[in-house]
Design a protein around this motif. Structure first.
Motif, PDB file in Angstrom:
ATOM      1  N   PRO A   4       0.840  -1.207   0.000  1.00  0.00           N
ATOM      2  CA  PRO A   4       0.000   0.000   0.000  1.00  0.00           C
ATOM      3  C   PRO A   4       0.874   1.257   0.000  1.00  0.00           C
ATOM      4  O   PRO A   4       2.015   1.232   0.468  1.00  0.00           O
ATOM      5  N   PRO A   5       0.341   2.377  -0.505  1.00  0.00           N
ATOM      6  CA  PRO A   5       1.092   3.636  -0.462  1.00  0.00           C
ATOM      7  C   PRO A   5       1.530   3.969   0.963  1.00  0.00           C
ATOM      8  O   PRO A   5       0.753   3.824   1.907  1.00  0.00           O
ATOM      9  N   HIS A  49       5.607   1.103   1.321  1.00  0.00           N
ATOM     10  CA  HIS A  49       6.316   0.435   0.232  1.00  0.00           C
ATOM     11  C   HIS A  49       7.808   0.699   0.232  1.00  0.00           C
ATOM     12  O   HIS A  49       8.506   0.261  -0.678  1.00  0.00           O
ATOM     13  N   ASP A  50       8.332   1.386   1.245  1.00  0.00           N
ATOM     14  CA  ASP A  50       9.749   1.743   1.256  1.00  0.00           C
ATOM     15  C   ASP A  50      10.223   1.832   2.708  1.00  0.00           C
ATOM     16  O   ASP A  50       9.462   2.250   3.588  1.00  0.00           O
ATOM     17  N   LEU A 108      12.161   3.873   4.157  1.00  0.00           N
ATOM     18  CA  LEU A 108      12.147   5.217   4.723  1.00  0.00           C
ATOM     19  C   LEU A 108      10.737   5.802   4.757  1.00  0.00           C
ATOM     20  O   LEU A 108      10.476   6.745   5.512  1.00  0.00           O
ATOM     21  N   ALA A 109       9.839   5.261   3.963  1.00  0.00           N
ATOM     22  CA  ALA A 109       8.429   5.618   4.136  1.00  0.00           C
ATOM     23  C   ALA A 109       7.948   5.102   5.495  1.00  0.00           C
ATOM     24  O   ALA A 109       7.167   5.760   6.185  1.00  0.00           O
ATOM     25  N   LYS A 137       9.286   7.351   8.172  1.00  0.00           N
ATOM     26  CA  LYS A 137       8.584   8.637   8.176  1.00  0.00           C
ATOM     27  C   LYS A 137       7.231   8.514   8.882  1.00  0.00           C
ATOM     28  O   LYS A 137       6.820   9.432   9.605  1.00  0.00           O
ATOM     29  N   LYS A 167      17.438  -1.954   1.172  1.00  0.00           N
ATOM     30  CA  LYS A 167      16.033  -1.954   0.734  1.00  0.00           C
ATOM     31  C   LYS A 167      15.683  -3.281   0.068  1.00  0.00           C
ATOM     32  O   LYS A 167      14.614  -3.862   0.310  1.00  0.00           O
TER      33      LYS A 167
END
Lengths: 145, 285
Positions: free
Chosen positions: A98-99, A102-103, A105-106, A109, A130
């Motif tokens: 999901p947005p 997906h990362d 560092l996301a 955050k 990653k």
């Protein structure tokens, strides 16, 4: 799955165990990924990686995982730590995450992961980490899609 | 097909910016309303190559994309070699206006992405009468930082690799692999400290909170489009910004991230086509 509905690191038994078990597959998955190992060929580091409920001391040498041992280990040091909630890993490992999930560092955050310590080995090999932590993606973790 | 020559033409134009001539590289294709495209921080105008060869858009628009000074094939100004690069709101605005003036563009449309989206907001605040319409991709008046830019330019970390790895997460998953690779490649090729210098504008000098309410879209229409996978300029950032600008149009784009025009050109086309059509319709009324 709505990751926001399960975005804490509360232990929840079977769910957490599934994530921990999936995380344990990373060394085997890496051993079959020559391209990723090659990108880490200059990387030697002791780090702490994994779900918040059960992180692992990981020894990486030349891009290969030589050892992965459940923490805590008495007086074992690490240079950096990346720990994320089980819900974060489960979302990150979905075939189409999901947005915002997906990362790596996301996840930091949004407060679902923490990055601590001496970050030089992590930042100098950022894409390696990653991709390393994405290896279980699409691997059929129960509840992931 | 081997031997196929794309219709894009690349040239250099000499542009005076802040009292010094800059040799600016630009590419263009098409005829009609000038549409000037601004690349993201730390990359260059190649990001727009798919839009530049769109057979439908180029029938109605003269699409132009230029490399900012210090980026791509536009060198730093002669007097600035050896100096730390820092993009400011004033210089960025002056560069765009000077470029449009040098090419004698008549009230162009400007479309910018990321830092280009932010500066589009500043154009809307301060110079709206010069433009036919403004399009901000991944644009907001401000967004929360999510990493320390000191990592982008230091001798013990490969700048190209770390810049590329940072932005790789801003691309939506499962788009075309070659488009992802190409988008990231642009970041591996930036000059040392250029991405970091662009982000000085983005994070320090270009905070537009409290100012975007001055935008009058009756003077110049403003369109904001943001990818749902952009966690740098999030959909919430764009929607918050749009909410403070009466008449601004905001769209959240599915299966796209921070680089819509280059990471998934076909998906982006579906969202930008109605915007360009709306601009054409306004010309005809």
């Amino acid at each position: 799955m709505n990751p926001d509905a399960a975005s804490t690191d509360r232990p929840s038994g079977a769910f957490d165990n599934q994530v921990v078990e999936a995380f344990k597959t990373i060394p085997e998955l890496l051993s079959r990924d020559e391209e990723l190992i090659s990108r880490g060929r200059l990387l030697d580091v002791e780090c702490l990686l994994g779900p918040t409920v059960q992180p692992f001391h990981v020894t990486i040498c030349g891009g290969q995982i030589l050892d992965m041992t459940p923490a805590p280990v008495l007086m074992r040091s690490w240079r950096f730590a990346y720990r994320a909630t089980p819900a974060a890993y489960r979302a990150y490992w979905q075939a189409m995450p999901p947005p915002g999930w997906h990362d790596l560092l996301a996840l930091t955050k949004r407060g679902e992961a923490t990055l601590e310590g001496d970050l030089h080995p992590f930042m100098s090999h950022l894409q390696y980490f990653k991709d390393l932590l994405a290896l279980p993606r699409g691997g059929g973790l129960v509840g992931a899609s | 097909m081997s031997g196929f020559v794309e219709p894009i033409v690349g040239r250099y134009v000499h542009v005076e910016i802040d009292g010094e001539i800059n040799r600016i590289y630009f590419e263009e294709n098409g005829t009609g309303i000038p549409l000037v495209c601004l690349h993201t921080a730390g990359s260059d105008a190649r990001q727009w190559r798919h839009l530049l060869i769109d057979e439908e858009f180029t029938k109605q628009f003269r699409i132009i994309a230029f490399d900012m000074p210090w980026h791509g094939k536009s060198n730093p100004p002669d007097s600035r070699y050896g100096n730390e690069y820092r993009l400011t709101t004033a210089t960025y605005t002056a560069t765009i206006r000077a470029f449009c003036s040098a090419l004698r563009l008549d009230r162009p449309v400007v479309m910018g992405c990321s830092i280009g989206g932010r500066i589009v907001l500043n154009l809307a605040i301060s110079h709206a009468s010069e433009f036919r319409a403004l399009i901000g991709l991944e644009a907001a008046d401000f967004q929360q930082p999510w990493y320390d830019t000191a990592w982008l330019n230091r001798p013990d970390v490969h700048g190209g690799e770390v810049c590329a790895a940072l932005v790789s997460g801003l691309i939506a998953p499962n788009g075309p692999q070659v488009a992802r690779d190409e988008t990231i490649w642009g970041y591996k090729q930036g000059g040392p400290g250029i991405f970091k210098g662009d982000l000085y504008f983005y994070r320090v000098d270009g905070d537009l909170r409290g100012r975007v309410g001055q935008i009058d879209v009756r003077q110049c229409p403003l369109y904001l489009l943001t990818g749902e996978y952009d966690f740098s300029c999030t959909p919430e950032d764009t929607l918050r910004t749009a909410a403070s600008i009466p008449g601004a149009k905001a769209t959240i784009m599915e299966r796209l991230g921070h680089f819509p025009m280059s990471e998934n050109p076909a998906q982006f086309r579906a969202y930008i086509a109605p915007v360009l059509q709306d601009i054409l319709s306004r010309r005809n009324t």
